[in-house]
Design a protein around this motif. Structure first.
Motif, mmCIF file in Angstrom:
data_model
loop_
_atom_site.group_PDB
_atom_site.id
_atom_site.type_symbol
_atom_site.label_atom_id
_atom_site.label_comp_id
_atom_site.label_asym_id
_atom_site.label_seq_id
_atom_site.Cartn_x
_atom_site.Cartn_y
_atom_site.Cartn_z
ATOM 1 N N UNK A 1 0.599 -1.190 -0.083
ATOM 2 C CA UNK A 1 -0.037 0.144 0.082
ATOM 3 C C UNK A 1 0.943 1.240 -0.002
ATOM 4 N N UNK A 2 1.938 1.201 0.810
ATOM 5 C CA UNK A 2 2.803 2.509 0.836
ATOM 6 C C UNK A 2 3.340 2.728 -0.470
ATOM 7 N N UNK A 3 3.863 1.578 -1.104
ATOM 8 C CA UNK A 3 4.623 1.680 -2.507
ATOM 9 C C UNK A 3 3.665 2.228 -3.423
ATOM 10 N N UNK A 4 2.363 1.729 -3.158
ATOM 11 C CA UNK A 4 1.388 2.082 -4.398
ATOM 12 C C UNK A 4 0.965 3.827 -3.985
ATOM 13 N N UNK A 5 0.871 4.221 -2.903
ATOM 14 C CA UNK A 5 0.524 5.499 -2.757
ATOM 15 C C UNK A 5 1.763 6.309 -2.951
ATOM 16 N N UNK A 6 2.958 6.223 -2.605
ATOM 17 C CA UNK A 6 4.008 6.989 -2.950
ATOM 18 C C UNK A 6 4.859 6.774 -4.137
ATOM 19 N N UNK A 7 4.890 5.633 -4.561
ATOM 20 C CA UNK A 7 5.863 5.223 -5.691
ATOM 21 C C UNK A 7 7.094 4.857 -5.252
ATOM 22 N N UNK A 8 7.860 4.197 -5.816
ATOM 23 C CA UNK A 8 9.427 3.806 -5.647
ATOM 24 C C UNK A 8 10.292 5.062 -5.933
ATOM 25 N N UNK A 9 9.820 5.851 -6.677
ATOM 26 C CA UNK A 9 10.892 6.758 -6.867
ATOM 27 C C UNK A 9 11.135 7.878 -5.560
ATOM 28 N N UNK A 10 9.974 8.163 -5.080
ATOM 29 C CA UNK A 10 9.736 9.055 -4.041
ATOM 30 C C UNK A 10 10.219 8.312 -2.890
#
Length: 78
Positions: A15-24
């Motif tokens: 969920x954290x990866x989906x919300x923020x994205x890997x680049x951020x």
């Protein structure tokens, strides 16, 4: 109501990866690492001092330190 299992943590991570994205998240990690390094360097510089209690002179990392040669025999001849 016990501790979370590995599957709970994986769902939270997804969920954290989906919300923020890997680049951020990568930028956040590198910024956090730079902040910790800066803090450690600041603490190391704050604790170094000479025998008089004055802060030690700060040497820039970009400049090379000058090498000083001391002639021991010249001091004893005087």
């Amino acid at each position: 109501m016990g501790s979370f299992s590995i599957w709970h943590w994986l769902v939270v991570l997804l969920i954290v990866v989906l919300v923020f994205g890997t680049k951020k998240l990568k930028n956040l990690g590198s910024d956090l690492g730079a902040a910790v390094k800066g803090f450690k360097d600041g603490m190391a510089q704050g604790t170094t001092s000479d025998s008089n209690g004055a802060p030690a002179p700060q040497v820039s990392a970009d400049k090379t330190a000058e090498k000083t040669t001391i002639d021991v025999d010249a001091k004893t001849k005087s």
